[in-house]
Design an enzyme around this catalytic site. Structure first.
Site, PDB file in Angstrom:
ATOM      1  N   HIS A  45      -4.763  -3.900  -3.574  1.00  0.00           N
ATOM      2  CA  HIS A  45      -6.042  -3.775  -2.867  1.00  0.00           C
ATOM      3  C   HIS A  45      -7.153  -3.306  -3.814  1.00  0.00           C
ATOM      4  CE1 HIS A  45      -8.860  -2.366   0.311  1.00  0.00           C
ATOM      5  NE2 HIS A  45      -9.065  -1.373  -0.544  1.00  0.00           N
ATOM      6  N   GLU A  46      -6.857  -2.254  -4.588  1.00  0.00           N
ATOM      7  CA  GLU A  46      -7.866  -1.719  -5.509  1.00  0.00           C
ATOM      8  C   GLU A  46      -8.253  -2.742  -6.580  1.00  0.00           C
ATOM      9  OE1 GLU A  46      -9.495   1.028  -5.133  1.00  0.00           O
ATOM     10  OE2 GLU A  46      -8.316   1.585  -3.368  1.00  0.00           O
ATOM     11  N   HIS A  52     -10.753  -5.338  -5.507  1.00  0.00           N
ATOM     12  CA  HIS A  52     -12.174  -4.994  -5.647  1.00  0.00           C
ATOM     13  C   HIS A  52     -12.709  -5.473  -7.002  1.00  0.00           C
ATOM     14  CE1 HIS A  52     -12.694  -2.802  -1.981  1.00  0.00           C
ATOM     15  NE2 HIS A  52     -11.730  -1.919  -2.254  1.00  0.00           N
ATOM     16  N   GLU A 105     -13.824  -4.098   1.899  1.00  0.00           N
ATOM     17  CA  GLU A 105     -12.480  -3.588   2.162  1.00  0.00           C
ATOM     18  C   GLU A 105     -11.592  -4.662   2.795  1.00  0.00           C
ATOM     19  OE1 GLU A 105     -11.207  -0.708   1.164  1.00  0.00           O
ATOM     20  OE2 GLU A 105     -13.132  -0.341   0.187  1.00  0.00           O
ATOM     21  N   ASP A 129      -8.227  -6.231   1.095  1.00  0.00           N
ATOM     22  CA  ASP A 129      -6.950  -6.335   1.815  1.00  0.00           C
ATOM     23  C   ASP A 129      -6.426  -7.767   1.775  1.00  0.00           C
ATOM     24  OD1 ASP A 129      -6.913  -3.668   2.451  1.00  0.00           O
ATOM     25  OD2 ASP A 129      -7.542  -3.923   4.539  1.00  0.00           O
TER      26      ASP A 129
END
EC number: 3.4.24.84
Length: 473
Positions: free
Chosen positions: A333-334, A337, A413, A417
């Protein structure tokens, strides 16, 4: 009706400005309080796990998170009210010009006259931040040693807390004062286009701080150690390589000595990216889990029997952090970004906003009525101009911008995901989100208006539903 407004427009411009600033400040406060009360009503009335959350959270954790959020809500109300009253009294009784005059007296005693405006500005900043630190200290102490302690998050002693607070204040001054003096100097000598130079300077400073923070500033407060060689590190490196993330190092930060809340992030520019994992995020590093294992080892056993049912229950209920696969999902997930350009987009938006604000500052700095509105009738110090325009005059714009960025953050976000889902981490991210929500006592039910205005991350149930949705991008 309109005739009744005539006396207002006949008032001096500085009084209208001052009144408008106070009115807007209290309007924002009342709006925030209204939203908080809506959410507080949710905390009070939702006493049982909703049917749609029955498979996600147990009733014991649900009740713990409800009580935790209720306590935080009460604290937020009183601290917010105090902050608003304090700010209003400072404005009404001329606290800002008084502190400026006081800083001038200190400078005078040291042999610096009124012509040393930058020196006086630095003394003003030092006293203002000291005042803020001292008035905020009781609230911080209560939050840490009453609320966080009550709900099992605080890991600090009073001595550690005070030492940490003093260290933070000193480090802040070491950065704030030199940067502020250079910024004021650039504005003074920059001529008609000073706003361009000021913006470029703040851009460079922000990039430098982001670059050096984790290597030189954060280690002053927390211990960073390289993640040991093993399966987790190997899997992280494989995942980073698969998406061309230029990973150079993976660190574990000892956040558990301060709080049991968990987190993970990455930093660095270009080909020098590094990942930081909080020890509370990792099952095998979590201090709480180690304490449980030690308690389990110490528990008396009957002949031929293993751990007692009581200890087994403790281990089951208290175990904190994520397993390796879930940690990889969180990192997926990070890293999403980064891969999707969210970090670059946020930097661009931030710098566009910074440039606009400095440009408008250049337009407004010559308006004497702005200074007069806050008690500066004879002088127009540059630092005071920055304070008035950026903090007070821009406040309506700042509120709108903050809301827009919150909406954008929620969109990012969901996209991150979805990226983790494309990496095949949907199931692990699903369980990781549930675990992290439980570990941090996040309340999974929220008022729609409160969450829309405040939540930079989507509510848990929305994220879980999106991960299960086969149509998610």
């Amino acid at each position: 009706m309109w005739a009744s407004l005539d006396p207002l427009w006949e008032m001096p411009a500085e009084k209208r400005i001052f009144g408008a600033v106070l009115l807007f400040s209290w309007t924002v406060y009342l709006w925030e309080t209204f939203l908080a009360q809506r959410q507080r009503r949710i905390y009070k009335t939702t006493t049982h796990v909703p049917m749609e959350l029955g498979q996600i959270i147990d009733s014991e954790t649900f009740e713990k998170s409800r009580l935790y959020q209720l306590d935080k809500s009460t604290f937020s109300f009183w601290s917010g009210l105090y902050s608003e009253i304090e700010g209003t009294l400072i404005l009404l009784f001329g606290g800002i010009p008084y502190l400026w005059r006081l800083s001038g007296r200190f400078c005078g005693c040291a042999g610096f006259g009124p012509e040393y405006e930058i020196t006086q500005s630095l003394v003003f900043l030092l006293m203002a931040t000291l005042f803020s630190a001292l008035t905020g200290l009781p609230w911080s102490l209560y939050n840490t040693f009453v609320i966080e302690e009550k709900h099992g998050f605080n890991q600090q002693t009073l001595g550690f807390f005070m030492k940490d607070a003093i260290k933070k204040f000193i480090v802040t001054q070491c950065i704030l004062l030199p940067v502020s003096s250079l910024l004021l100097y650039i504005i003074k000598i920059g001529g008609d286009y000073f706003f361009i130079y000021a913006w470029l300077f703040t851009l460079v400073v922000s990039l430098v701080l982001v670059t050096i923070y984790a290597d030189y500033i954060a280690p002053l407060f927390d211990k960073f150690t390289p993640l040991p060689e093993g399966k987790l590190k190997q899997e992280i490196e494989i995942m980073a390589k698969s998406i061309d993330f230029p990973l150079t190092k993976v660190y574990v930060v000892e956040g558990s000595k301060r709080s049991s809340h968990s987190n993970a992030y990455f930093y660095g520019f270009f080909k020098n990216k590094r990942i930081v994992l909080f020890d509370t995020l990792l099952e095998e590093y979590s201090v709480l889990n180690k304490d449980i294992r030690e308690e389990s080892d110490m528990e008396p056993r009957n002949d031929g029997e293993g751990d007692s049912e009581e200890v087994k229950a403790k281990v089951k209920n208290k175990k904190q952090g994520c397993n390796n696969e879930e940690v990889l999902a969180v990192l997926g997930h990070e890293l999403g970004h980064w891969k999707l350009g969210h970090t670059v987009k946020n930097i661009i938006i931030s710098q566009m906003n910074s440039f606009l604000c400095f440009f408008l500052f250049a337009v407004l700095i010559g308006r004497k009525e702005l200074f007069a509105a806050f008690g500066f009738f004879e002088s127009q110090p540059t630092l005071i101009g920055l304070l008035i325009i950026f903090q007070f005059i821009f406040s309506p714009y700042n509120e709108v911008l903050s809301f827009c960025l919150t909406v954008l953050s929620r969109r990012f976000e969901f996209q991150a995901d979805a990226f983790a889902k494309k990496l095949g981490k949907a199931e692990d991210l699903y369980s990781a989100l549930i675990k992290l929500n439980k570990d941090n006592l996040g309340f999974p039910v929220s008022d729609w208006l409160f969450s829309m205005w405040h939540y930079s991350h989507p509510p848990l149930i929305e994220r879980l539903q999106a991960l299960k949705d086969p149509k998610q991008d």
